[in-house]
Design an enzyme around this catalytic site. Sequence first.
Site, mmCIF file in Angstrom:
data_model
loop_
_atom_site.group_PDB
_atom_site.id
_atom_site.type_symbol
_atom_site.label_atom_id
_atom_site.label_comp_id
_atom_site.label_asym_id
_atom_site.label_seq_id
_atom_site.Cartn_x
_atom_site.Cartn_y
_atom_site.Cartn_z
ATOM 1 N N LYS A 201 -22.638 -14.620 -18.246
ATOM 2 C CA LYS A 201 -21.966 -15.272 -19.367
ATOM 3 C C LYS A 201 -21.155 -14.239 -20.156
ATOM 4 O O LYS A 201 -20.003 -14.450 -20.464
ATOM 5 C CB LYS A 201 -23.006 -15.953 -20.255
ATOM 6 C CG LYS A 201 -22.387 -16.678 -21.432
ATOM 7 C CD LYS A 201 -23.430 -17.401 -22.261
ATOM 8 C CE LYS A 201 -22.795 -17.959 -23.518
ATOM 9 N NZ LYS A 201 -23.755 -18.553 -24.434
ATOM 10 N N GLU A 207 -26.940 -4.517 -15.763
ATOM 11 C CA GLU A 207 -27.487 -4.706 -14.413
ATOM 12 C C GLU A 207 -26.457 -5.373 -13.504
ATOM 13 O O GLU A 207 -26.215 -4.929 -12.377
ATOM 14 C CB GLU A 207 -28.741 -5.599 -14.463
ATOM 15 C CG GLU A 207 -29.943 -4.979 -15.129
ATOM 16 C CD GLU A 207 -30.023 -5.219 -16.625
ATOM 17 O OE1 GLU A 207 -28.963 -5.471 -17.261
ATOM 18 O OE2 GLU A 207 -31.132 -5.149 -17.177
ATOM 19 N N GLY A 262 -27.721 -18.799 -21.920
ATOM 20 C CA GLY A 262 -28.021 -18.264 -20.590
ATOM 21 C C GLY A 262 -29.202 -18.953 -19.932
ATOM 22 O O GLY A 262 -29.144 -19.370 -18.778
ATOM 23 N N ARG A 263 -30.302 -19.108 -20.674
ATOM 24 C CA ARG A 263 -31.508 -19.675 -20.055
ATOM 25 C C ARG A 263 -31.450 -21.198 -19.934
ATOM 26 O O ARG A 263 -32.391 -21.824 -19.465
ATOM 27 C CB ARG A 263 -32.755 -19.224 -20.819
ATOM 28 C CG ARG A 263 -32.729 -19.446 -22.307
ATOM 29 C CD ARG A 263 -33.843 -18.674 -22.999
ATOM 30 N NE ARG A 263 -33.792 -18.763 -24.453
ATOM 31 C CZ ARG A 263 -33.084 -17.979 -25.233
ATOM 32 N NH1 ARG A 263 -32.319 -17.037 -24.709
ATOM 33 N NH2 ARG A 263 -33.103 -18.119 -26.547
ATOM 34 N N GLU A 348 -38.019 -15.923 -24.516
ATOM 35 C CA GLU A 348 -36.770 -15.590 -25.222
ATOM 36 C C GLU A 348 -36.519 -16.613 -26.323
ATOM 37 O O GLU A 348 -35.940 -16.299 -27.349
ATOM 38 C CB GLU A 348 -35.571 -15.585 -24.253
ATOM 39 C CG GLU A 348 -35.248 -14.211 -23.731
ATOM 40 C CD GLU A 348 -33.890 -14.074 -23.058
ATOM 41 O OE1 GLU A 348 -33.116 -15.047 -22.968
ATOM 42 O OE2 GLU A 348 -33.601 -12.959 -22.595
ATOM 43 N N HIS A 379 -57.606 -17.078 -6.670
ATOM 44 C CA HIS A 379 -58.218 -15.900 -6.058
ATOM 45 C C HIS A 379 -57.786 -14.623 -6.769
ATOM 46 O O HIS A 379 -57.948 -13.538 -6.234
ATOM 47 C CB HIS A 379 -57.870 -15.857 -4.569
ATOM 48 C CG HIS A 379 -58.341 -17.104 -3.873
ATOM 49 N ND1 HIS A 379 -59.613 -17.228 -3.366
ATOM 50 C CD2 HIS A 379 -57.727 -18.303 -3.694
ATOM 51 C CE1 HIS A 379 -59.749 -18.453 -2.857
ATOM 52 N NE2 HIS A 379 -58.622 -19.118 -3.047
ATOM 53 N N LYS A 495 -31.368 -2.533 -24.997
ATOM 54 C CA LYS A 495 -30.132 -2.384 -24.204
ATOM 55 C C LYS A 495 -29.314 -1.211 -24.739
ATOM 56 O O LYS A 495 -28.825 -0.384 -23.976
ATOM 57 C CB LYS A 495 -29.273 -3.649 -24.336
ATOM 58 C CG LYS A 495 -29.739 -4.832 -23.529
ATOM 59 C CD LYS A 495 -28.695 -5.936 -23.640
ATOM 60 C CE LYS A 495 -29.238 -7.260 -23.184
ATOM 61 N NZ LYS A 495 -28.318 -8.362 -23.389
HETATM 62 O O1 F6P Z 1 -30.663 -9.798 -22.211
HETATM 63 C C1 F6P Z 1 -30.969 -11.126 -22.283
HETATM 64 C C2 F6P Z 1 -29.852 -11.973 -21.752
HETATM 65 O O2 F6P Z 1 -28.813 -12.007 -22.673
HETATM 66 C C3 F6P Z 1 -30.334 -13.360 -21.400
HETATM 67 O O3 F6P Z 1 -30.430 -14.179 -22.488
HETATM 68 C C4 F6P Z 1 -29.331 -13.765 -20.376
HETATM 69 O O4 F6P Z 1 -29.764 -14.876 -19.637
HETATM 70 C C5 F6P Z 1 -29.229 -12.504 -19.578
HETATM 71 O O5 F6P Z 1 -29.321 -11.465 -20.538
HETATM 72 C C6 F6P Z 1 -27.982 -12.349 -18.765
HETATM 73 O O6 F6P Z 1 -26.846 -12.408 -19.568
HETATM 74 P P1 F6P Z 1 -25.406 -12.592 -18.964
HETATM 75 O O7 F6P Z 1 -25.345 -13.919 -18.291
HETATM 76 O O8 F6P Z 1 -24.486 -12.508 -20.134
HETATM 77 O O9 F6P Z 1 -25.168 -11.485 -17.982
#
Ligand code: F6P
Length: 532
Positions: A201, A207, A262-263, A348, A379, A495
């Site tokens: 987003k 990452e 995002g979620r 979150e 288990h 971050k």
């Molecule tokens: O760091 C948390 C977050 O912002 C989440 O809320 C989100 O789903 C994820 O990182 C990935 O964000 P993006 O879609 O902006 O890469």
Amino acid sequence: MNGPSSTKAWTALQDQSKKFQSSKFRLTRLFDADSSRFDKFSAQHGELLLDYSKNYLDDETKSLLLDLAEQCSVPQAIRSMFAGEAINTTENRPAHHVALRNSSLSSQQAEIENNLNRMASFISKVENGELSGFENSSIKQVINLGIGGSDLGPAMVTTALDGFDHTRIKIHFVSNIDPSHINSTLMGLSAEETLFIISSKSFTTLETQQNALRAKQWLLESGVDSESVSNHFIAISNNIQAVVNFGVRAENIFPLWDWVGGRYSLWSAIGLPIALSIGMGNFRELLAGAKSMDEHFLESEMTENLPVLLALLTVWYTAFFNCHSSVVAPYSQRLKLLPSYLQQLYMESLGKFVDKQGNLTQTNTGEALWGTTGSNGQHSYFQLLHQGKENIPVDFIAIAKPHVNDFINQEQLKQHQHLLSNCFSQSLALMNGNDGDGDQHRWLVGNKPSNTILMNTLNPHSLGSLIALYEHKVYVQSVIWNINAFDQWGVELGKNLSKELFTAFSSAADVDKQDLDSSTSNLIKHSMDWNE
Ligand code: F6P
């Protein structure tokens, strides 16, 4: 609103809780005393049956919990969500994911529909080879690069619905910044047959940025020429300029609106890997299942409203029974990623200690959520559920009818029945306990509460409903606790610090320059030493 503890219902509930805390209280006696307990404390919507009878609940308590919902303005809050009001208060915007399942709720209806149509045409282009890779190779592998909401939902649904459409495309998910994730995924793949979806987003997530750069490098190393590299990328983002700067062509960009968190985004173009895997018809079924739960949430009475009931029970336990975590145990290998998906959705959204007005909350808020599939969990961690000192409410999720691919013959059906009897026997054991025949070590106290969500079968429609059920449960909890479920400011500090610390990895002198505590600086120095 001043928070739930200032309501009349809260005070009354506090009083009520004493009867369930008494050493004489037995959950089993509630069943002995009322043969209609299951009918009273279960509710069904479509393919989902919620059995909440194994809880610390009687008529009076349920009615007080519903009063609490009223006194915390839950019905108004539900209407605000569907009306697209700015319920994400700290970012002053709507959280309008329900419009992705019912575009008529949004002033952007045409854009939502247009996006779905673009997804459909993209999928058929990939399927019929119109969209091809380097030297006209047909695309056989799609790798989703994304993390958090841009990974967990699509990965969970794709895994759960594997086999719903027999696509020839293999879908992979790479999320971790650990290079071994992308490297192991790329191993043995042919670059000209591989398409990357960059799902982000913000398009600033470290990452995903790192993995996208590595993907580009891999394509070039594998012989794809620089002009053709862009044929191997599509992107889904709210930050179009950054996507263009990365080198994705405009026609390969799917927009993501800022009102989609995002979620809560698997229903948008972020769901493209799902749609590629199960086909657009099935993806629309997933949306339809969620829409059906949305309508139930908006329209049904609170006394039988599944998300409201589930949320009230969690509020009840975290407030008055010292419960600090809850477990979700899907008795379905197909739902193996559901606990991870729900962890982000819950933690979150509900991990907040400041209320909407900026004051410290006076009550507990989001509990930790964890779990794995049953019967595996039996288990490993179930010992603690049965005999540990923590009281941990469980949501069991079971599927009555196995997926057609998993029901090969009568023997397989029997195996499925073993699965179900394992599930139902765990909630029974948690409730009943036993006296251990006088051996303290074998004593199970029992009285442990649980819900069971029994799904008719697992298909795109029922899964859509299940996910929406949990989304709305989380929202109701946030409304009662008076916190904002749609921001996540807590993740920002880590971050930013990681970007600063990264610069210290150049030399020992750079570590010292940062004036860090001795733990952090020595961890960096040791990591560097061990790399020499
Ligand atoms: O760091 C948390 C977050 O912002 C989440 O809320 C989100 O789903 C994820 O990182 C990935 O964000 P993006 O879609 O902006 O890469």
